[in-house]
Design an enzyme around this catalytic site. Structure first.
Site, PDB file in Angstrom:
ATOM      1  N   ASP A 230       6.262  -6.355  -0.203  1.00 36.11           N
ATOM      2  CA  ASP A 230       6.723  -5.297  -1.101  1.00 36.11           C
ATOM      3  C   ASP A 230       6.338  -3.912  -0.584  1.00 36.11           C
ATOM      4  O   ASP A 230       5.177  -3.658  -0.239  1.00 36.11           O
ATOM      5  CB  ASP A 230       6.134  -5.515  -2.493  1.00 36.11           C
TER       6      ASP A 230
ATOM      7  N   GLU B 268       9.127  -2.873  -5.003  1.00 39.46           N
ATOM      8  CA  GLU B 268       8.095  -3.766  -5.518  1.00 39.46           C
ATOM      9  C   GLU B 268       8.804  -4.770  -6.419  1.00 39.46           C
ATOM     10  O   GLU B 268       9.296  -4.410  -7.494  1.00 39.46           O
ATOM     11  CB  GLU B 268       7.032  -2.985  -6.299  1.00 39.46           C
TER      12      GLU B 268
ATOM     13  N   LYS C 267      -5.469 -12.538   1.941  1.00 43.96           N
ATOM     14  CA  LYS C 267      -4.542 -12.068   2.979  1.00 43.96           C
ATOM     15  C   LYS C 267      -5.224 -12.073   4.346  1.00 43.96           C
ATOM     16  O   LYS C 267      -4.648 -12.542   5.340  1.00 43.96           O
ATOM     17  CB  LYS C 267      -4.053 -10.650   2.653  1.00 43.96           C
TER      18      LYS C 267
ATOM     19  N   SER D 219       1.839 -11.926   1.638  1.00 52.05           N
ATOM     20  CA  SER D 219       2.134 -11.023   0.536  1.00 52.05           C
ATOM     21  C   SER D 219       1.424 -11.402  -0.751  1.00 52.05           C
ATOM     22  O   SER D 219       1.236 -12.585  -1.060  1.00 52.05           O
ATOM     23  CB  SER D 219       3.655 -11.016   0.297  1.00 52.05           C
ATOM     24  N   GLY D 220       1.074 -10.373  -1.502  1.00 51.79           N
ATOM     25  CA  GLY D 220       0.606 -10.572  -2.856  1.00 51.79           C
ATOM     26  C   GLY D 220       1.765 -10.698  -3.825  1.00 51.79           C
ATOM     27  O   GLY D 220       1.571 -10.787  -5.039  1.00 51.79           O
TER      28      GLY D 220
ATOM     29  N   ASP E  10       3.127  -7.276   5.283  1.00 50.97           N
ATOM     30  CA  ASP E  10       3.162  -7.316   3.832  1.00 50.97           C
ATOM     31  C   ASP E  10       4.650  -7.316   3.444  1.00 50.97           C
ATOM     32  O   ASP E  10       5.508  -6.978   4.259  1.00 50.97           O
ATOM     33  CB  ASP E  10       2.440  -6.087   3.281  1.00 50.97           C
TER      34      ASP E  10
ATOM     35  N   ASP F 175       1.061  -1.550   3.222  1.00 48.50           N
ATOM     36  CA  ASP F 175       1.074  -0.225   2.602  1.00 48.50           C
ATOM     37  C   ASP F 175       0.050  -0.053   1.484  1.00 48.50           C
ATOM     38  O   ASP F 175      -0.226   1.067   1.069  1.00 48.50           O
ATOM     39  CB  ASP F 175       2.459   0.060   2.018  1.00 48.50           C
TER      40      ASP F 175
ATOM     41  N   ARG G  61       0.176  -7.989 -15.287  1.00 48.65           N
ATOM     42  CA  ARG G  61       1.619  -7.804 -15.078  1.00 48.65           C
ATOM     43  C   ARG G  61       2.399  -9.084 -15.358  1.00 48.65           C
ATOM     44  O   ARG G  61       3.468  -9.051 -15.970  1.00 48.65           O
ATOM     45  CB  ARG G  61       1.865  -7.323 -13.640  1.00 48.65           C
TER      46      ARG G  61
END
Length: 410
Positions: free
Chosen positions: A198, A205, A329, A284-285, A196, A352, A241
């Site tokens: 961030d 982040e 993912k 990654s998101g 991942d 995480d 966001r």
């Protein structure tokens, strides 16, 4: 083969001891059934299980070994092994094996004692204990550093889930990390590591950094934390966001990318993995703009992240294409593995957040790194006291081996 003997030697280590002792056994055509040796601070412990073809020859063999051991300054002890017991020992060859890895600032006698007790109560035998971390200088023996030991254990626990739960409970100690792996051919042949981004590969982040520049930091951080805790659907959290970032100037992305704080140990870990022939992926998101920067800096093979939509030099508040959420993912992890004909059992995944859990579950070794409580409790392995390079211990790499690689120019 009528007689089986266990011969143990102990004393100060010096070159040529094993060769000299084995020479005696070779002269009498003794069969070596098993053998193990360890040296701790110049003190040798050597055990040899031998089969003697003619029992009448044993007194002569024992006498010569006693004399040779005396010459070498060693103590020797002989023991009889019953044929039935030996047969049972041979039949146990097929028992499952596991690797338990303990990491922390120091070798904790308490933690090791707890592991030994758990193994005993769950019918596991400790075969080998090995130190993977470097030697500790005397002046630093009582100061925090990094220590790692690996235990090779064998047996058939009656309640595997209870065994694992007890071992993982040790990891709740803020100064101890523990990993429990099946010791099979896949563990010894990992080939792909996926991270991942961030709060895993980097210590921030990115979306929060963008939000701070846009003046909506508190609002975005609150949504991010809720998503990482699993309290909010990732897709919805991303939509909320990004909407708050609409109109942010594209130049801000470059400023943040130039200052990405790479997690402790990440560069050392990836450099070593590449030298060992691993493929490295970032799934990654987060956003491709920053993933591509890390790819260039660290030599990452594959990346997958969300692509920010930018029009007229500003963010639109949307992403282009399919959102990289938790399910995506895990799917991408499999795609990357299949690309190089790698089985998922040979894959390591590190993350995480709650959106990493499917990816961690799909991998042969899923590691929650400095993770949120929900993730740490759900993942099979959790690291919090060490940097990312602590993962090298989980694949059995010793400190002295990484040092050799860097001395060669790695």
């Amino acid at each position: 083969m009528d007689t089986i003997k266990l011969i143990t030697f102990a004393g100060e280590d010096k070159p040529g001891l094993s060769a000299s002792l084995l020479e005696v056994l070779a002269e009498h055509d003794a069969a070596i059934l098993d053998m193990g040796q360890a040296v701790i601070h110049k003190t040798l412990s050597l055990g040899i299980l031998v089969g003697v073809p003619d029992e009448s020859s044993w007194p002569s063999i024992a006498k010569e070994l006693l004399f040779r051991a005396y010459e070498l300054g060693l103590k020797v002890k002989f023991g009889d092994v019953e044929t039935d017991y030996y047969t049972q020992w041979v039949s146990a060859e097929g028992k499952p094996r596991y690797i338990i890895t303990l990491l922390g600032p120091r070798h904790s006698a308490e933690a090791i004692a707890r592991v030994a007790d758990i193994c005993f109560r769950h019918d596991l035998n400790i075969d080998v204990i090995t130190r993977l971390s470097g030697r500790i200088p005397l002046e630093k023996a009582n100061t925090p550093s990094l220590a790692c030991i690996e235990l090779s254990v064998r047996g058939r626990p009656a309640d595997f889930d209870a065994l694992r739960a007890e071992l993982m409970a040790i990891g709740r100690d803020p100064e101890t990390d523990i990993a429990f792996q099946v010791d099979d051919v896949f563990r010894r042949n990992r080939r792909l590591v996926a991270f991942d981004m961030d709060s895993t590969l980097i210590q921030t982040e990115v979306i929060n950094e963008l939000a701070n520049r846009a003046g909506v930091g508190d609002q975005v951080a609150e949504i991010t934390e809720a998503a990482m805790r699993g309290e909010l659907d990732f897709n919805e959290s991303l939509r909320q966001r990004l909407a708050l970032l609409k109109g942010l100037n594209e130049s801000v992305l470059e400023e943040i990318a130039d200052a990405l704080p790479i997690t402790e140990g990440a560069e050392r870990l990836i450099a070593m993995l590449k030298r060992l022939g691993y493929k490295v992926a970032l799934i990654s998101g987060g956003f491709t703009y920053f993933a591509e920067r890390l790819q260039q800096k660290l030599g990452i093979d594959y990346i997958c992240a969300n692509e920010l939509e930018i029009k007229d030099g500003a963010l639109t508040g949307h992403v282009i294409g399919q959102v990289v959420d938790a399910e995506r993912k895990a799917a991408v992890l499999q795609e990357f593995a299949e690309r190089d004909h790698i089985r998922l059992e040979q894959v390591i995944a590190v993350g995480d957040g709650a959106n990493d859990l499917p990816m961690l579950a799909a991998a042969g070794l899923g590691i929650a790194f400095r993770a949120k409580p929900l993730v740490a409790e759900s993942a099979d392995h959790s690291l919090s006291t060490v940097g990312l390079d602590g993962i090298l211990y989980l694949i059995g790499v010793r400190d002295r081996e990484t040092l050799r690689e860097y001395e060669r120019g790695g």
